[in-house]
Design a protein around this motif. Structure first.
Motif, PDB file in Angstrom:
ATOM      1  N   GLY A   1      85.864  25.272  17.627  1.00  0.00           N
ATOM      2  CA  GLY A   1      85.746  23.942  18.249  1.00  0.00           C
ATOM      3  C   GLY A   1      86.672  22.930  17.607  1.00  0.00           C
ATOM      4  O   GLY A   1      86.653  21.756  17.972  1.00  0.00           O
ATOM      5  N   GLY A   2      87.478  23.405  16.666  1.00  0.00           N
ATOM      6  CA  GLY A   2      88.324  22.483  15.920  1.00  0.00           C
ATOM      7  C   GLY A   2      89.507  21.992  16.724  1.00  0.00           C
ATOM      8  O   GLY A   2      89.992  20.876  16.494  1.00  0.00           O
ATOM      9  N   ARG A   3      89.951  22.790  17.698  1.00  0.00           N
ATOM     10  CA  ARG A   3      91.147  22.379  18.448  1.00  0.00           C
ATOM     11  C   ARG A   3      90.860  21.137  19.286  1.00  0.00           C
ATOM     12  O   ARG A   3      91.693  20.241  19.388  1.00  0.00           O
ATOM     13  N   GLU A   4      89.658  21.098  19.860  1.00  0.00           N
ATOM     14  CA  GLU A   4      89.292  19.909  20.647  1.00  0.00           C
ATOM     15  C   GLU A   4      89.229  18.673  19.737  1.00  0.00           C
ATOM     16  O   GLU A   4      89.708  17.600  20.091  1.00  0.00           O
ATOM     17  N   ALA A   5      88.631  18.869  18.564  1.00  0.00           N
ATOM     18  CA  ALA A   5      88.537  17.740  17.620  1.00  0.00           C
ATOM     19  C   ALA A   5      89.927  17.295  17.185  1.00  0.00           C
ATOM     20  O   ALA A   5      90.194  16.088  17.064  1.00  0.00           O
TER      21      ALA A   5
ATOM     22  N   SER B   1      93.709  22.018   9.115  1.00  0.00           N
ATOM     23  CA  SER B   1      92.397  22.603   8.777  1.00  0.00           C
ATOM     24  C   SER B   1      91.546  22.796  10.015  1.00  0.00           C
ATOM     25  O   SER B   1      90.778  23.747  10.121  1.00  0.00           O
ATOM     26  N   LEU B   2      91.677  21.847  10.959  1.00  0.00           N
ATOM     27  CA  LEU B   2      90.837  21.899  12.158  1.00  0.00           C
ATOM     28  C   LEU B   2      91.182  23.091  13.034  1.00  0.00           C
ATOM     29  O   LEU B   2      90.305  23.678  13.686  1.00  0.00           O
ATOM     30  N   ALA B   3      92.454  23.456  13.073  1.00  0.00           N
ATOM     31  CA  ALA B   3      92.898  24.501  14.011  1.00  0.00           C
ATOM     32  C   ALA B   3      92.153  25.810  13.773  1.00  0.00           C
ATOM     33  O   ALA B   3      91.892  26.562  14.721  1.00  0.00           O
TER      34      ALA B   3
ATOM     35  N   LEU C   1      88.279  15.616  28.130  1.00  0.00           N
ATOM     36  CA  LEU C   1      89.606  15.068  27.798  1.00  0.00           C
ATOM     37  C   LEU C   1      90.364  16.034  26.890  1.00  0.00           C
ATOM     38  O   LEU C   1      91.538  16.360  27.140  1.00  0.00           O
ATOM     39  N   ALA C   2      89.669  16.518  25.865  1.00  0.00           N
ATOM     40  CA  ALA C   2      90.333  17.409  24.906  1.00  0.00           C
ATOM     41  C   ALA C   2      90.750  18.706  25.593  1.00  0.00           C
ATOM     42  O   ALA C   2      91.867  19.199  25.369  1.00  0.00           O
ATOM     43  N   ARG C   3      89.885  19.253  26.441  1.00  0.00           N
ATOM     44  CA  ARG C   3      90.230  20.510  27.121  1.00  0.00           C
ATOM     45  C   ARG C   3      91.395  20.302  28.075  1.00  0.00           C
ATOM     46  O   ARG C   3      92.267  21.157  28.200  1.00  0.00           O
ATOM     47  N   ALA C   4      91.406  19.151  28.757  1.00  0.00           N
ATOM     48  CA  ALA C   4      92.505  18.863  29.687  1.00  0.00           C
ATOM     49  C   ALA C   4      93.831  18.795  28.930  1.00  0.00           C
ATOM     50  O   ALA C   4      94.854  19.338  29.377  1.00  0.00           O
ATOM     51  N   VAL C   5      93.825  18.152  27.773  1.00  0.00           N
ATOM     52  CA  VAL C   5      95.061  18.042  26.982  1.00  0.00           C
ATOM     53  C   VAL C   5      95.479  19.423  26.487  1.00  0.00           C
ATOM     54  O   VAL C   5      96.659  19.789  26.558  1.00  0.00           O
ATOM     55  N   LEU C   6      94.510  20.183  26.032  1.00  0.00           N
ATOM     56  CA  LEU C   6      94.842  21.521  25.523  1.00  0.00           C
ATOM     57  C   LEU C   6      95.421  22.398  26.631  1.00  0.00           C
ATOM     58  O   LEU C   6      96.365  23.165  26.419  1.00  0.00           O
ATOM     59  N   ALA C   7      94.850  22.270  27.827  1.00  0.00           N
ATOM     60  CA  ALA C   7      95.328  23.073  28.953  1.00  0.00           C
ATOM     61  C   ALA C   7      96.743  22.663  29.355  1.00  0.00           C
ATOM     62  O   ALA C   7      97.529  23.490  29.843  1.00  0.00           O
ATOM     63  N   ALA C   8      97.069  21.389  29.158  1.00  0.00           N
ATOM     64  CA  ALA C   8      98.393  20.900  29.554  1.00  0.00           C
ATOM     65  C   ALA C   8      99.483  21.323  28.568  1.00  0.00           C
ATOM     66  O   ALA C   8     100.662  21.352  28.919  1.00  0.00           O
TER      67      ALA C   8
ATOM     68  N   LEU D   1      82.881  11.809  15.543  1.00  0.00           N
ATOM     69  CA  LEU D   1      81.669  12.630  15.506  1.00  0.00           C
ATOM     70  C   LEU D   1      82.024  14.115  15.576  1.00  0.00           C
ATOM     71  O   LEU D   1      81.403  14.949  14.912  1.00  0.00           O
ATOM     72  N   ARG D   2      83.046  14.435  16.381  1.00  0.00           N
ATOM     73  CA  ARG D   2      83.460  15.848  16.443  1.00  0.00           C
ATOM     74  C   ARG D   2      84.053  16.310  15.120  1.00  0.00           C
ATOM     75  O   ARG D   2      83.823  17.441  14.686  1.00  0.00           O
ATOM     76  N   LEU D   3      84.806  15.433  14.521  1.00  0.00           N
ATOM     77  CA  LEU D   3      85.404  15.764  13.223  1.00  0.00           C
ATOM     78  C   LEU D   3      84.301  16.040  12.197  1.00  0.00           C
ATOM     79  O   LEU D   3      84.380  16.997  11.424  1.00  0.00           O
ATOM     80  N   ALA D   4      83.272  15.195  12.231  1.00  0.00           N
ATOM     81  CA  ALA D   4      82.159  15.382  11.284  1.00  0.00           C
ATOM     82  C   ALA D   4      81.463  16.712  11.525  1.00  0.00           C
ATOM     83  O   ALA D   4      80.978  17.348  10.586  1.00  0.00           O
ATOM     84  N   GLN D   5      81.416  17.144  12.787  1.00  0.00           N
ATOM     85  CA  GLN D   5      80.730  18.398  13.102  1.00  0.00           C
ATOM     86  C   GLN D   5      81.550  19.620  12.715  1.00  0.00           C
ATOM     87  O   GLN D   5      81.000  20.653  12.358  1.00  0.00           O
ATOM     88  N   VAL D   6      82.867  19.495  12.799  1.00  0.00           N
ATOM     89  CA  VAL D   6      83.723  20.675  12.668  1.00  0.00           C
ATOM     90  C   VAL D   6      84.307  20.819  11.267  1.00  0.00           C
ATOM     91  O   VAL D   6      84.329  21.912  10.703  1.00  0.00           O
TER      92      VAL D   6
END
Lengths: 465, 420
Positions: free
Chosen positions: B140-144, B134-136, A441-448, B191-196
């Motif tokens: 892996g922060g961009r996905e989070a 901060s995440l950017a 989901l996150a990758r799809a949004v980022l790609a869009a 959970l992703r936030l906690a990891q990143v």
């Protein structure tokens, strides 16, 4: 005049019994938390003061009761917190059962503390051991003198935590870590039963206090519920007692708990902690006998545990495991006695077994030492083989029985592989699925996103070049 | 009037802290400046609170609870912010991270005083937007960041709009709250936030969640409260089960905190008076003890220089016994160790909620037991086992003082000593 005075002061005196070990615990631990090294003599002195002080007050209370200056009663020591109608009353119970068990407990703690001074001399965790022993003593004092199930739960939890941390005492090895976790998991899982029983009592009857029914010898939980609620409370209490006392099918943690230092094994799993289940049931015996179903189940579980412990104990190859299964057997019998309504017999059995088993476990390391000496003197190996022709050992010649004994009834494998393992695998599968879908989901949004597309193209170009 | 003025002063101090940390010449100075500003903010709110606190103990205050609990949560949020800043490892957090932490804490202190329900849903976006910055930069922060902005962020905007226009507000607010409290299957972002994220920033997110939850009773309409409390009980159990299955310490921590927040949510939406008070106490436990053990996990990671797994024992006790003891105490307080804040919280919740909802309360009991198991597993696997190379840097005086203060407050709150 004197009884009135005693009644007025007993609440304060009884509060001191658990408070002194707690103060000793803090006095041992706090200086070390702030980096101040303390000597073994200091720690031992603090612990001795705490235990002897608590024993003195316990003795005083027992003397008052024995001299007939006071009847078994519940004394209030104030209110911890209250919201609306729900209040946590600090209540202590003064009766023969609590004072006998509590006095005996403090005596055992004092003996083990004295024994451990030399046994653990210069051991890395000397101070930690004594701190946890004090936490345990405070927990036991609270359980023994609790005037309600709420107070009993506090002591019950403290005993569980100190027990877990002492199993993991030799923290350099992975074995104690795993075994401590196993014991803690069993404790917490079964404590759910006690919590549910308490909440049910509070919601339906407004409190979970012990009272003295008629001219009974000791305080207990009165039988107020009926029907399904009575069954729920009774079985919940029984479930809690089964976990604490290593009854089938939760008996696997007890031999593993012997990984801790010998003095703690003796006092926890030979003497006191393992008997808390029967103690709880003695306090709540009216709930146990509210229905023949509960009493029958208790007898069944107790006898099954006794048989299991007797069989498995005979094929163990180390003395501590053998003693652990000996404890399992005896506690199983005590449970059956409670199920049969033989309460005084059960109490005497608890105290007799606790004293005898503690001695055996404390003697175990030196017994091995003595045996090695004996073998050196004799000049040959002394056989450890089981004599299969003698008495009840003949049962072990039956292949199925022998296999059952050798595999500890398959209970460990059943719980680990078929229950916990399956559950954990399923949860890890769900967790992995969650990571997959959320990543997509996150990758799809980022790609869009425009910047995402540009970044993607740049990555592609970089890859090509 | 007076307490609200002090609160405004407090929030202003927190924002000044954010500014100072960005302007400071180096990280250590930034940490000092931000900590001082947040401490001033806590003091201001604390003074306002003490001056207007009724005579009775905090443990017996149902009629004044909404007034009191909002201020206590604001005070606790700011106080925990000070702790989070003081325990920040200077080498692993940039000045901007410290500023983000100040913004998160200031937002948390402001949320309970939002003038309108829709603002409660939208205001956390300020904190989330700061965290996104901060995440950017993190791998892996961009996905989070995307998940953070979609799940609690976008759903918050939708809930705010629904509340503003008065359409389907129960459904929208409930969905948003479930996402915000990381109820499975909407827990991915958490959970992703906690990891990143650096764990100190993650603690800031937890403080913000607790603060929003305290105000959420005003947001969710009456008919939606009972189903929401049931869903939150299941969420508590789900997260507790997931925590037990985790192999990564950060994810396990996140699951435990999410489970506790769900318990608090369950209590807040219960009908029993004791349960509602218990919910506030659960939030206080989360804000003090649970963020405390998250921060100590961060301190441990900073010493080891790597993320920690729960697959094998790490043997850190030999090198850092004080850190180990502090972690254990805060973990057990968070899991409901008798005679502590956590015990009071769980006791009140169970007594208050069981009569109206026996099944969900039983789920909450089970989730509490599972959380305690995970807590003990974390302690045993992180600190016990064969010791590696001995390392001398146990808790430093600054860290020890802050951690000890946290432990004392966790016990003091339990006995109604603070505030009262």
């Amino acid at each position: 005049m004197l009884p009135e005075l005693l009644r007025a002061t007993s609440a304060h005196v009884v509060l001191l019994v658990p408070a002194l070990p707690v103060l000793a615990f803090a006095a041992v631990l706090l200086p070390r938390l702030f980096g101040r090294a303390t000597s073994e003599a200091y720690t031992y002195g603090v612990v001795a003061t705490g235990v002897l002080g608590a024993s003195l007050f316990m003795g005083l209370l027992a003397a008052v009761l024995l001299a007939g200056l006071g009847a078994p009663s519940v004394v209030g020591a104030g209110r911890w917190f209250a919201v609306g109608h729900d209040a946590f009353e600090v209540r202590f119970g003064l009766d023969a059962l609590g004072l006998a068990y509590g006095g005996f407990s403090l005596l055992m703690v004092a003996l083990v503390a004295a024994f451990s001074r030399r046994y653990l001399h210069r051991e890395q965790g000397f101070h930690r051991f004594y701190a946890l022993l004090m936490l345990f003593a405070a927990g036991l004092a609270l359980v023994s003198l609790a005037g309600s199930l709420d107070m009993l739960l506090i002591g019950w939890e403290l005993v569980g935590i100190s027990s877990t941390l002492l199993i993991a005492f030799f923290n350099q090895r992975p074995g104690p870590v795993r075994n401590a976790l196993r014991a803690f998991v069993t404790y917490r899982a079964c404590d759910v039963g006690l919590v549910i029983a308490i909440v049910c009592l509070h919601v339906n009857f407004g409190d979970a206090d012990f009272v003295r029914p008629g001219n009974a010898a000791w305080l207990g939980m009165p039988q107020r519920a009926a029907g399904a609620l009575s069954l729920l409370i009774g079985f919940s209490l029984m479930f809690a007692a089964m976990g604490k006392s290593a009854q089938v099918p939760f008996s696997g943690w007890l031999p593993r708990a012997m990984e801790g230092p010998t003095p703690s094994s003796a006092i926890f799993y030979g003497a006191l902690s393992v008997h808390l289940g029967p103690f709880l049931l003695l306090r709540c015996h009216e709930q146990v006998h509210a229905s023949p179903l509960i009493g029958g189940a208790l007898i069944g579980v107790g006898l099954a545990t006794a048989l299991h412990g007797a069989l498995v104990g005979r094929v163990q190859t180390d003395i501590k495991s053998m003693l652990a299964y000996g404890s399992v057997t005896q506690v199983g019998l005590i449970m059956a006695e409670i199920g049969l309504g033989l309460h005084l017999v059960a109490l005497l059995h608890i105290i007799g077994h606790a004293g005898y088993r503690t001695l055996q476990i404390l003697r175990a390391p030196s017994l091995l030492h003595d045996r090695h000496h004996l073998e050196q003197m004799l000049g040959h190996h002394v056989s450890h083989a089981i004599d299969l022709d003698s008495g009840s050992n003949r049962w072990l010649t039956l292949p199925r029985v022998y296999r059952h004994a050798l595999e500890r009834g398959g209970l460990d494998a059943l719980l680990t592989d078929r229950v916990i393992g399956v559950l954990l695998d399923a949860l890890r599968g769900l967790d992995a699925a969650e990571q997959r879908w959320s990543g997509r989901l996150a990758r799809a949004v980022l790609a869009a996103l425009p910047r995402g597309r540009r970044a993607g193209r740049n990555e592609e170009k970089a890859h090509v070049s | 009037m007076y307490p609200d003025l002090m609160l405004t002063v407090g929030i202003t101090c927190a924002m000044v802290g954010a500014l100072l940390s960005v302007l400071a010449p180096d990280r250590v100075m930034a940490r000092r400046a931000a900590t001082a500003a947040l401490a001033a903010a806590t003091l201001a709110v604390g003074v306002g609170l003490l001056l207007h606190l009724p005579e009775r103990s905090m443990l017996a205050l149902p009629p004044e609870l909404p007034w009191l609990s909002a201020r206590v949560i604001a005070f606790a949020a700011l106080g925990s912010g000070v702790v989070a800043l003081a325990l920040s490892p200077a080498l692993r957090m940039s000045r901007y991270d410290l500023a983000v932490l100040c913004v998160l804490v200031a937002t948390a202190a402001a949320v309970p005083f939002a003038a309108a329900p829709w603002l409660v849903c939208v205001l956390p976006l300020v904190g989330f937007a700061a965290a996104t910055a901060s995440l950017a930069a993190a791998p892996g922060g961009r996905e989070a960041a995307v998940l953070l902005l979609i799940l609690p962020g976008l759903l918050g905007v939708l809930a705010g709009a629904a509340l503003g226009f008065g359409t389907a507000s129960g459904l929208a607010a409930g969905g948003w709250l479930l996402a915000l409290l990381a109820a499975p299957p909407l827990h991915a972002w958490y959970l992703r936030l906690a990891q990143v994220l650096p764990l100190n920033l993650f603690a800031g997110i937890v403080i913000l969640q607790a603060s929003v939850l305290e105000s959420a009773v005003a947001v969710v309409p009456e008919p939606a409260r009972k189903p929401l409390s049931w869903l939150l009980a299941f969420a508590a159990l789900g997260n507790a089960l997931l925590a037990l299955a985790q192999r990564d310490a950060r994810r396990a921590c996140a699951c435990i905190v999410a489970s506790q927040l769900a318990v608090a949510g369950f209590a807040e939406f219960s009908t029993g008076e004791a349960a509602v008070v218990g919910g506030t106490f659960v939030l206080l436990t989360v804000v003090t003890a649970s963020t405390g053990f998250v921060l100590l996990l961060g301190a441990l990671e900073a010493r080891l220089g790597a993320a920690l797994s729960l697959v094998r024992p790490h043997g850190c006790y030999a090198s850092w016994p004080r850190l180990a003891n502090a972690f254990l105490v805060l973990g057990l307080v968070s899991a409901g160790l008798p005679l502590t804040l956590g015990y009071v919280a769980s006791d009140l919740v169970l007594r208050g909620a069981f009569a109206g909802a026996a099944v969900p309360t039983t789920l909450v009991v089970v989730s509490g037991a599972l959380n305690a198991m995970t807590m003990m597993k974390m302690y045993l696997y992180l600190f016990q086992g064969a010791a590696g190379r001995a390392q001398p840097s146990d808790l430093r005086p600054r860290e020890l003082a802050v951690t000890f203060g946290l432990m004392v407050s966790a016990f003091a709150f339990a006995f109604g000593l603070l505030p009262g």
